[in-house]
Enzyme design. Sequence first.
Site, mmCIF file in Angstrom:
data_model
loop_
_atom_site.group_PDB
_atom_site.id
_atom_site.type_symbol
_atom_site.label_atom_id
_atom_site.label_comp_id
_atom_site.label_asym_id
_atom_site.label_seq_id
_atom_site.Cartn_x
_atom_site.Cartn_y
_atom_site.Cartn_z
ATOM 1 N N LYS A 76 20.426 32.191 14.353
ATOM 2 C CA LYS A 76 21.695 32.911 14.329
ATOM 3 C C LYS A 76 21.583 34.076 15.303
ATOM 4 C CE LYS A 76 24.817 35.156 10.983
ATOM 5 N NZ LYS A 76 25.031 35.440 9.543
ATOM 6 N N SER A 151 29.363 33.755 7.657
ATOM 7 C CA SER A 151 29.314 34.070 9.063
ATOM 8 C C SER A 151 28.368 33.192 9.874
ATOM 9 C CB SER A 151 28.914 35.535 9.250
ATOM 10 O OG SER A 151 27.625 35.771 8.733
ATOM 11 N N SER A 175 26.870 34.150 3.553
ATOM 12 C CA SER A 175 26.953 33.641 4.927
ATOM 13 C C SER A 175 26.039 32.481 5.269
ATOM 14 C CB SER A 175 26.683 34.766 5.910
ATOM 15 O OG SER A 175 27.871 35.478 6.096
HETATM 16 N N1 GLN Z 1 31.824 36.428 4.054
HETATM 17 C C1 GLN Z 1 31.130 37.618 3.695
HETATM 18 C C2 GLN Z 1 31.603 38.769 4.523
HETATM 19 O O1 GLN Z 1 32.503 38.616 5.263
HETATM 20 C C3 GLN Z 1 29.652 37.392 3.763
HETATM 21 C C4 GLN Z 1 29.048 37.776 5.041
HETATM 22 C C5 GLN Z 1 27.561 37.574 5.075
HETATM 23 O O2 GLN Z 1 26.974 37.069 4.129
HETATM 24 N N2 GLN Z 1 26.964 38.036 6.152
HETATM 25 O O3 GLN Z 1 31.098 39.826 4.440
#
Ligand code: GLN
Length: 473
Positions: A76, A151, A175
């Site tokens: 990532k 994400s 994410s």
């Molecule tokens: N969808 C969540 C957010 O927008 C989780 C993001 C993550 O785990 N980095 O914060």
Amino acid sequence: MYSFSNIITLQADLKAGKTSCTALVEQAIAAIAEKKHLNAFIEVFEASAKELAKKTDDKIKMGTAGRLAGVVIGLKDNICYKGHKVSASSKILEGFESLYSSTVVEKILAEDAIIIGRLNCDEFAMGSSNENSAFGNVLNPLNEKFVPGGSSGGSAVAVAANLCHVTLGSDTGGSIRQPASFTGTVGFKPTYGRVSRYGLIAYASSFDQIGPITKTVDDAAIILEIISGLDKNDNTSSSKKVENYSKEILTDKKYKIAYLKECVEAEGLDPEVKAAVLKQMEWLKSQGHTVEAVNFPYLEYLVPTYYVLTTAEASSNLSRFDGMHFGFRSKNATDLESTYKKSRAEGFGKEVKRRIMLGTFVLSAGYYDAYYSKGQKVRRVIRDKTNEILKNFDFILTPSTPGTAFEFGKNSADPIKMYLEDIFTVQANIAGIPAISVPCGKHSNGLPMGLQLMAGYFEEAKLLSLAAKIPNN
Ligand code: GLN
């Protein structure tokens, strides 16, 4: 062409001469080029990957290769790899190159993994659909009109579309698990402190964990075993001994599983996702496990608590991106103050700005007690309740997400709707416990669904052992 099934088989095939690391890297580069429109990779590290492949092929011949020899891994774009670019999919880190490698990168390289490139994600890991990247949307390979989740969208797509064997993502509120569930892959978020965060670009430091996205639970166990452990560069990493996950996964015990009544009865839950989860519960019972409903009265507080606390931490973590120290600097700046202001205004995207402002607000003198302190207290209540359930049960079972992947643009105009995507995943981050999403059948819209299992602190071995047995139907 080599068809990858899992790491153990790959190791045997490499030893038997059925393929080579060099061939695998070439195959990955060709697949990434062929599926370029999916936009999963931001950059392919062609030269360094080929060099690693060559070295590892020699090691295989000499019998000195590590446990991840020939495993082609994508990172990532928030995990540092020395001498390679990293940007958290943000314009503000334009041109920035890692000065050192993250601990997870050191660990996988020590086992002869081949790092193939960096993967698109929501900017600074903030998002649930990969629509917040400076590099554009990532498409879900199962239906290109749909989001891949976020994400770590690029990380999930790279595995689902066979662009590489395994990827690493980061999980602050879901994410890893949510995109895994949207793409039919396996996503694992370790216990907070199990995996070093050194070299991970921070979003919310008391929530962030790095973890694998894989095709199988067995592969997740191997990767986790390698990347876990105490690290002197991360004070929050645990000294607890890392178990032999790839062996423990074979454990066959009868467990006590709790499901959260409020989750299964949640208003926004897709009826087919609900049916799929109920079916899995019946299957678990048929295998001799106990499955019981428990009450979790705090479901509606999970998302607000997560967004108050993570935005507070983000506003502090992201203050270092000021146009002076890293990457992008505005050309319109005239002095120091305007360099800060203009670089941040031009360098950050809309969602990141929204979160920095929200975080700054909840930390501001007049509102600190009302929001930040309150959020911390609620975090404690949620954690205590979660631990209380896990004292009486081995696992908590929920759907991974309220629905399947959704169409591009569907939630992007309404941040609250988008935030509610995280309702089932954030609990594990708030409490700091490990959680996994495994594929759980197909929806009538043709997209995969995911089942989430959570366990107590440092019970990753147990978690993997049950997850490995869940049938994907
Ligand atoms: N969808 C969540 C957010 O927008 C989780 C993001 C993550 O785990 N980095 O914060």
